[in-house]
Design a protein around this motif. Structure first.
Motif, PDB file in Angstrom:
ATOM      1  N   LEU A 209      -3.952 -12.096   7.720  1.00  0.00           N
ATOM      2  CA  LEU A 209      -3.248 -12.848   6.671  1.00  0.00           C
ATOM      3  C   LEU A 209      -2.898 -11.966   5.479  1.00  0.00           C
ATOM      4  O   LEU A 209      -2.125 -12.372   4.618  1.00  0.00           O
ATOM      5  CB  LEU A 209      -4.109 -14.010   6.186  1.00  0.00           C
ATOM      6  CG  LEU A 209      -4.202 -15.249   7.067  1.00  0.00           C
ATOM      7  CD1 LEU A 209      -5.230 -16.221   6.504  1.00  0.00           C
ATOM      8  CD2 LEU A 209      -2.844 -15.943   7.195  1.00  0.00           C
ATOM      9  N   GLY A 210      -3.482 -10.776   5.426  1.00  0.00           N
ATOM     10  CA  GLY A 210      -3.231  -9.866   4.316  1.00  0.00           C
ATOM     11  C   GLY A 210      -4.234  -9.970   3.199  1.00  0.00           C
ATOM     12  O   GLY A 210      -4.035  -9.390   2.129  1.00  0.00           O
ATOM     13  N   LYS A 253       4.230 -18.194   5.601  1.00  0.00           N
ATOM     14  CA  LYS A 253       4.267 -18.728   6.970  1.00  0.00           C
ATOM     15  C   LYS A 253       4.234 -17.586   7.991  1.00  0.00           C
ATOM     16  O   LYS A 253       3.503 -17.656   8.994  1.00  0.00           O
ATOM     17  CB  LYS A 253       5.530 -19.584   7.159  1.00  0.00           C
ATOM     18  CG  LYS A 253       5.772 -20.097   8.584  1.00  0.00           C
ATOM     19  CD  LYS A 253       4.737 -21.115   9.028  1.00  0.00           C
ATOM     20  CE  LYS A 253       5.029 -21.675  10.414  1.00  0.00           C
ATOM     21  NZ  LYS A 253       6.173 -22.605  10.462  1.00  0.00           N
ATOM     22  N   ASP A 254       4.976 -16.524   7.744  1.00  0.00           N
ATOM     23  CA  ASP A 254       4.972 -15.405   8.685  1.00  0.00           C
ATOM     24  C   ASP A 254       3.612 -14.721   8.737  1.00  0.00           C
ATOM     25  O   ASP A 254       3.217 -14.182   9.779  1.00  0.00           O
ATOM     26  CB  ASP A 254       6.057 -14.388   8.320  1.00  0.00           C
ATOM     27  CG  ASP A 254       7.440 -14.827   8.769  1.00  0.00           C
ATOM     28  OD1 ASP A 254       7.546 -15.827   9.499  1.00  0.00           O
ATOM     29  OD2 ASP A 254       8.431 -14.167   8.383  1.00  0.00           O
ATOM     30  N   GLU A 336       7.553  -8.645   7.157  1.00  0.00           N
ATOM     31  CA  GLU A 336       7.660  -8.905   5.725  1.00  0.00           C
ATOM     32  C   GLU A 336       6.336  -9.188   5.015  1.00  0.00           C
ATOM     33  O   GLU A 336       6.176  -8.795   3.849  1.00  0.00           O
ATOM     34  CB  GLU A 336       8.615 -10.082   5.470  1.00  0.00           C
ATOM     35  CG  GLU A 336      10.065  -9.812   5.831  1.00  0.00           C
ATOM     36  CD  GLU A 336      10.342 -10.036   7.307  1.00  0.00           C
ATOM     37  OE1 GLU A 336       9.417 -10.535   8.018  1.00  0.00           O
ATOM     38  OE2 GLU A 336      11.448  -9.693   7.764  1.00  0.00           O
ATOM     39  N   PRO A 337       5.369  -9.896   5.611  1.00  0.00           N
ATOM     40  CA  PRO A 337       4.172 -10.276   4.854  1.00  0.00           C
ATOM     41  C   PRO A 337       3.435  -9.079   4.251  1.00  0.00           C
ATOM     42  O   PRO A 337       3.291  -8.026   4.876  1.00  0.00           O
ATOM     43  CB  PRO A 337       3.311 -10.990   5.899  1.00  0.00           C
ATOM     44  CG  PRO A 337       4.288 -11.547   6.869  1.00  0.00           C
ATOM     45  CD  PRO A 337       5.353 -10.504   6.965  1.00  0.00           C
ATOM     46  N   THR A 341      -2.940  -5.259  -1.092  1.00  0.00           N
ATOM     47  CA  THR A 341      -2.561  -3.976  -1.690  1.00  0.00           C
ATOM     48  C   THR A 341      -1.144  -3.982  -2.243  1.00  0.00           C
ATOM     49  O   THR A 341      -0.762  -3.060  -2.964  1.00  0.00           O
ATOM     50  CB  THR A 341      -2.669  -2.844  -0.657  1.00  0.00           C
ATOM     51  OG1 THR A 341      -1.687  -3.047   0.369  1.00  0.00           O
ATOM     52  CG2 THR A 341      -4.057  -2.791  -0.029  1.00  0.00           C
ATOM     53  N   GLY A 342      -0.368  -5.004  -1.893  1.00  0.00           N
ATOM     54  CA  GLY A 342       1.035  -5.058  -2.288  1.00  0.00           C
ATOM     55  C   GLY A 342       1.968  -4.421  -1.287  1.00  0.00           C
ATOM     56  O   GLY A 342       3.191  -4.470  -1.449  1.00  0.00           O
ATOM     57  N   ARG A 343       1.409  -3.824  -0.233  1.00  0.00           N
ATOM     58  CA  ARG A 343       2.222  -3.203   0.803  1.00  0.00           C
ATOM     59  C   ARG A 343       2.240  -4.086   2.052  1.00  0.00           C
ATOM     60  O   ARG A 343       1.306  -4.870   2.276  1.00  0.00           O
ATOM     61  CB  ARG A 343       1.680  -1.814   1.144  1.00  0.00           C
ATOM     62  CG  ARG A 343       1.776  -0.830  -0.027  1.00  0.00           C
ATOM     63  CD  ARG A 343       1.305   0.563   0.356  1.00  0.00           C
ATOM     64  NE  ARG A 343      -0.135   0.611   0.611  1.00  0.00           N
ATOM     65  CZ  ARG A 343      -1.053   0.754  -0.331  1.00  0.00           C
ATOM     66  NH1 ARG A 343      -0.696   0.855  -1.605  1.00  0.00           N
ATOM     67  NH2 ARG A 343      -2.336   0.813  -0.015  1.00  0.00           N
TER      68      ARG A 343
END
Length: 572
Positions: A209-210, A253-254, A336-337, A341-343
């Motif tokens: 999920l990041g 969502k992605d 895209e997600p 870290t912002g990356r």
């Protein structure tokens, strides 16, 4: 830096600001509350009664050092802790309560950012649900799996080998004394289950999920690198506050579709479905069971881990770790997600070598070619049911057989070993009354024990169907989370012993041979109705009155959607 949220408490020279600052001084540096230093809460689910999370207070100290080093001010914030192995009737009953309590504490306090410390199954989902609801900068520190214990020279997968050894003891192939001796070896030390159970799966989910530093998920609890990464996380949250990077920016969502792909690639727990649906609901995202079937389709299982495979989590770590698995299917992820870290998440999936290809299998020779969690539908599950094909017996993924129906957990336990029970290896064991509302809490009992007389004949798997869940460490041809549940009037309430059940995983079918007219003429059995939960007070009553069905995440109906970080009333 944007104005800090905590300035609403600490800025100014009036009486209210004075009270907030004065009561928090207590040895803090002079500039700690001057409005320039982010106030970071470390949401800590450590508890001596949550054995998998007991070490998180040590982890919190590393996070604190990182926060201080980056210029923030850290605070330990104990939050509701749920130990899967300890609480009765089931930890799932309190996931929503824990998330609601955490949400209220995150909103009510002068907090600019959150570090979320979780480990055991329900703690990471509850933390993410709460953080999504408040939507202030947040990052997850997964507590990590334990190292592998051994019994008689063989590695033990905690959870998975409990189920296996208990069935062997019931079958008489090992003695009761041998079974009990293994207890001393099962849990080697700090950390959660060392299989790809729900705890490990939810760490994978958080990373996909990041919401973690890339490469964090799966770091063993006893490994010093977990403390190093925790320190780095403390530094990172200060940067996230400065950038204004919130959960809603990360968990799109992605990103949820990426998490579904990751779960499929590692052969993750079916419990990830109900948790991902609930987290998405807190963000107002339209995630459905269809998304799980579509996103997971065609994803190979490359992690050869129990309960689907052979090895354990510390084997995965030495073989290259989670990123070495996911890098092999980098092309399947949405680009895209972002991560905390912002990356972009996919940027973390560069060249990650595999050091043991018996643990992390090649993409062209996976454990299974297509084994994402499958969603079944039919007149027995109009709103869906799920199965984990990688943990099932392949020959049973298409099966037709007569139902043997149990009206409750108590009914099942009373009759499952009855020599007179009319059951064969072709029978389909059906358990009802164990859904979110019926039990309540949807306990992990879907992997019903097999009848002793069949175990003694050498049977080790049967088709099992219920409105319950099962442990992520469990295995077998087990169909779970049937929706609607029996207690909500779903068709599971009306199936009878002897009805012919059809399971066709390839074609996503779960049905039983009864006409619509016959179905409408049937009523629920008095035994099943008597067994449904009917609490009269407290959280259990709130839960039963407001819980939604498994296919929408089993959250409470009044908690869906993000509510933000604003405090509605002032005090003092």
């Amino acid at each position: 830096m944007n104005q800090l949220r905590s300035a609403d408490w600490y800025a100014g020279s009036d009486r209210n600001a004075y009270i907030h600052r004065a009561w928090m001084r207590r040895g803090l540096p002079e500039d700690a509350l001057d409005g320039t230093r982010p106030q970071i809460a470390i949401a800590n689910t450590a508890s001596d009664l949550t054995p998998c999370n007991m070490h998180l207070t040590e982890v919190a100290e590393s996070v604190k050092q990182g926060v201080w080093a980056a210029g923030g001010v850290p605070y330990n914030l104990p939050v509701v802790s749920l130990g899967e192995t300890q609480v009765k009737p089931t930890a799932m009953l309190w996931r929503n309560m824990a998330a609601m309590a955490m949400e209220e504490m995150f909103r009510a306090n002068p907090i600019d950012g959150l570090v979320l410390l979780g480990g055991c199954d329900k703690t990471i989902p509850a933390l993410l649900m709460a953080a999504a609801s408040v939507d202030i900068p947040a990052v997850v520190v997964p507590g990590g799996p334990m190292m592998t214990g051994h019994f008689r020279g063989e590695p033990l997968g905690c959870g998975t080998d409990v189920w296996r050894l208990s069935e062997e003891a019931r079958a008489g192939t090992i003695s009761r004394a041998q079974f009990l001796q293994s207890e001393q070896s099962m849990i080697r030390g700090k950390g959660h289950c060392n299989t790809m159970g729900t705890a490990s799966t939810m760490a994978v989910v958080a990373e996909a999920l990041g919401m973690t530093i890339p490469g964090f998920a799966g770091t063993p609890a006893a490994d010093a690198r977990l403390l190093s990464l925790s320190h780095d996380t403390g530094r990172l949250i200060v940067d996230m506050v400065a950038a204004g990077r919130r959960p809603s920016d990360i968990m799109t969502k992605d990103a949820f579709l990426n998490a579904i792909i990751a779960v499929a690639a590692v052969g993750g727990s079916t419990n990830s479905v109900v948790h991902l649906l609930a987290i998405a609901g807190r963000l107002g995202l339209d995630l459905t069971l269809e998304d799980f079937d579509a996103a997971g389709a065609g994803v190979p299982v490359m992690a050869n881990l129990q309960p689907s495979g052979q090895y354990l989590m510390d084997d995965l770590y030495r073989a290259g770790g989670l990123l070495a698995v996911l890098s092999q299917v980098k092309d399947l992820f949405h680009p895209e997600p972002l991560t905390v870290t912002g990356r972009p998440f996919v940027d973390s999936l560069g060249e990650h070598p595999v050091y043991d290809d018996t643990v992390i299998l090649p993409r062209d020779a996976p454990l299974m070619d297509d084994a994402g969690i499958a969603v079944l539908r039919g007149n027995l599950a109009p709103r869906g049911a799920i199965i984990k094909p990688s943990a099932a017996t392949p020959e049973l993924l298409q099966h037709v057989g007569p139902a043997v129906v149990f009206d409750s957990i108590e009914d099942m336990r009373a009759r499952i070993d009855d020599p007179g029970l009319e059951v064969t290896a072709d029978s389909v064991l059906v358990l009802r009354g164990c859904g979110p509302r019926g039990y309540p809490g949807m306990p992990e009992v879907g992997n019903m024990p097999l009848p002793r007389k069949l175990l003694e004949q050498g049977v080790r798997d049967m088709v099992r169907i219920s409105d319950a869940r099962m442990s992520g460490t469990a295995y077998g041809t087990v169909i779970l989370q049937v929706a609607p549940e029996a207690a909500a009037g779903g068709p599971l309430a009306f199936i009878r012993t002897g009805d012919i059940v059809t399971v066709d995983v390839e074609n996503r079918v779960l049905s039983f041979e009864v006409s619509d007219e016959e179905m409408q003429s049937r009523s629920q059995t008095p035994a099943s109705e008597a067994a449904y939960a009917a609490p009269q007070r407290g959280w259990a009553k709130v839960y039963v009155d407001h819980v939604m069905q498994a296919d929408t995440g089993a959250d409470l109906d009044f908690l869906v959607g993000s509510s933000g970080d604003a405090v509605s009333r002032e005090s003092h």
